[in-house]
Design an enzyme around this catalytic site. Sequence first.
Site, mmCIF file in Angstrom:
data_model
loop_
_atom_site.group_PDB
_atom_site.id
_atom_site.type_symbol
_atom_site.label_atom_id
_atom_site.label_comp_id
_atom_site.label_asym_id
_atom_site.label_seq_id
_atom_site.Cartn_x
_atom_site.Cartn_y
_atom_site.Cartn_z
ATOM 1 N N TYR A 51 26.791 29.094 67.454
ATOM 2 C CA TYR A 51 26.893 27.717 66.954
ATOM 3 C C TYR A 51 27.894 26.978 67.818
ATOM 4 O O TYR A 51 29.018 27.451 68.007
ATOM 5 C CB TYR A 51 27.374 27.701 65.498
ATOM 6 C CG TYR A 51 26.264 27.316 64.560
ATOM 7 C CD1 TYR A 51 25.589 26.109 64.731
ATOM 8 C CD2 TYR A 51 25.896 28.143 63.504
ATOM 9 C CE1 TYR A 51 24.557 25.756 63.889
ATOM 10 C CE2 TYR A 51 24.861 27.782 62.661
ATOM 11 C CZ TYR A 51 24.188 26.589 62.855
ATOM 12 O OH TYR A 51 23.168 26.230 62.025
ATOM 13 N N GLU A 53 28.333 23.210 67.690
ATOM 14 C CA GLU A 53 28.230 21.779 67.396
ATOM 15 C C GLU A 53 29.377 21.032 68.056
ATOM 16 O O GLU A 53 30.521 21.506 68.067
ATOM 17 C CB GLU A 53 28.226 21.556 65.880
ATOM 18 C CG GLU A 53 26.891 21.944 65.277
ATOM 19 C CD GLU A 53 26.918 22.004 63.762
ATOM 20 O OE1 GLU A 53 28.000 22.161 63.200
ATOM 21 O OE2 GLU A 53 25.836 21.917 63.174
ATOM 22 N N ASP A 197 11.202 6.600 79.276
ATOM 23 C CA ASP A 197 10.835 7.960 78.878
ATOM 24 C C ASP A 197 10.178 8.597 80.099
ATOM 25 O O ASP A 197 9.024 8.325 80.412
ATOM 26 C CB ASP A 197 9.877 7.892 77.685
ATOM 27 C CG ASP A 197 9.435 9.282 77.244
ATOM 28 O OD1 ASP A 197 9.609 10.245 78.012
ATOM 29 O OD2 ASP A 197 8.910 9.395 76.124
ATOM 30 N N THR A 223 11.642 15.180 78.766
ATOM 31 C CA THR A 223 11.525 16.579 78.382
ATOM 32 C C THR A 223 11.944 17.382 79.605
ATOM 33 O O THR A 223 12.001 16.841 80.716
ATOM 34 C CB THR A 223 10.075 16.955 78.004
ATOM 35 O OG1 THR A 223 9.212 16.496 79.043
ATOM 36 C CG2 THR A 223 9.671 16.330 76.683
ATOM 37 N N LYS A 226 8.031 19.825 81.594
ATOM 38 C CA LYS A 226 6.772 19.384 82.217
ATOM 39 C C LYS A 226 6.914 19.553 83.737
ATOM 40 O O LYS A 226 7.110 20.659 84.200
ATOM 41 C CB LYS A 226 6.462 17.949 81.785
ATOM 42 C CG LYS A 226 6.226 17.844 80.261
ATOM 43 C CD LYS A 226 5.709 16.478 79.868
ATOM 44 C CE LYS A 226 5.364 16.413 78.392
ATOM 45 N NZ LYS A 226 6.521 16.024 77.561
ATOM 46 N N ARG A 232 11.274 24.516 77.233
ATOM 47 C CA ARG A 232 10.847 23.466 76.316
ATOM 48 C C ARG A 232 12.087 22.793 75.718
ATOM 49 O O ARG A 232 12.913 23.468 75.105
ATOM 50 C CB ARG A 232 10.012 24.126 75.221
ATOM 51 C CG ARG A 232 9.199 23.230 74.364
ATOM 52 C CD ARG A 232 8.026 24.012 73.798
ATOM 53 N NE ARG A 232 7.074 24.280 74.855
ATOM 54 C CZ ARG A 232 6.124 23.428 75.253
ATOM 55 N NH1 ARG A 232 6.013 22.255 74.672
ATOM 56 N NH2 ARG A 232 5.309 23.737 76.230
#
Length: 411
Positions: A51, A53, A197, A223, A226, A232
């Site tokens: 974790y 954060e 984008d 992303t 691609k 991913r």
Amino acid sequence: MVHLESADPLVHRAVLGETSRQHGQLEMIASENFVSPAVREAMGTVLTHKYAEGLPGKRYYGGCEYADQVEDLARTRATKLFGADHANVQPHSGAQANMAAYFAFLDPGDTIVGMNLSHGGHLTHGSPVNFSGRLFRVAAYGVRESDGRIDFDVVRETVLRERPRLIVTGASAYPRAIDFETFGEIAREAGAIHLVDLAHLAGLVAGGHHPSPFAHADVVTTTTHKTLRGPRGGMAMCRAEHAKIIDRMVFPFIQGGPLMHVIAAKAVALGEALAPSFRDYAGCIVENARVLARTVTERGVQLVSGGTDTHLILVDLRDRDLTGKDAEQALERAGITVNKNTVPGETRSPFVTSGLRIGTPALTTRGMGADEMTLIGGWIADILDRPGDAQRIESIGRRVRELCETFPLFR
Ligand code: DSN
């Protein structure tokens, strides 16, 4: 996968099935790619346990020394690769990167202008079935019916009439280069934020084979899986003045703990994209798409805009007695994987469609070039001409399998 095999034979079998599907078929979905073994390995590391954060040096948990190291590597490499002031590498996906970018500048009810989904836009650019269309007032622009290209007169007119707070540009199924500079000018003229984008084009921009949007945008999301050929996931990059608000919107506004194993893999992929060989890779993607476009058009297949400048072609099937759905299935029977896609002016449902989107990033990673694209383009045209000819599909399927054996995917 020795542990997986004994611990969960059912999942193991499905993974083996997928491995052999990927090896034995021609992957031509424009948004997919194959990552390097190093990127895959990073995703399977112990960083998944952690974790973290917050941001490097400012975490809400102890024990973040190594999490900080990988996140800093990813951030530094992203800013260097794209020439951005700031990068947040925590978005779990492109959709979440877009959500963070919207909330950095908009309140519910504000107006955005984005590209119509059926003209090549994306769900998160204002589609009514997505949060973006539900929360914001949307005005859409599209492409010209006559040549399939973005009509900047219409864009300018729409923006000046609607006075949006934000203009989102970029596309999921637009085969031509996008003029981000003109979009940026229009956004400035209207006093709107320009959100790019870059998901589909990120690898081409990184490799110098598509003009960069960074000088013309306030925020650029992408992303990572691609054309950029990473794991991913998503990223949001911006001018220094927007860094704080973008970071705050990613966490704590829309996300909780970052996926540190995926961020490690993003760091590895961004390192790979900084290597000189990535430029060649990006160039080959575009060249392969051009060869594919030429081959199928010479065989009478209609393409939206007549060709491509990017990694994909958009086949328009409206001159044939064939839907996108049936064409996709016929090609899949021969081992050629593509996706049905709406075309500008679409009259069929998104589950049926009148088009096909076909891309070259994954096959280019596999090492295929112009000769293979000529061969594959011929097979695609053969199948589109006679989609019901089982014998023809069976014979092409055999040749597809032989070709795949010549270009092994997992060594
Ligand atoms: N689903 C992706 C694509 O295929 O283009 C976009 O998010």
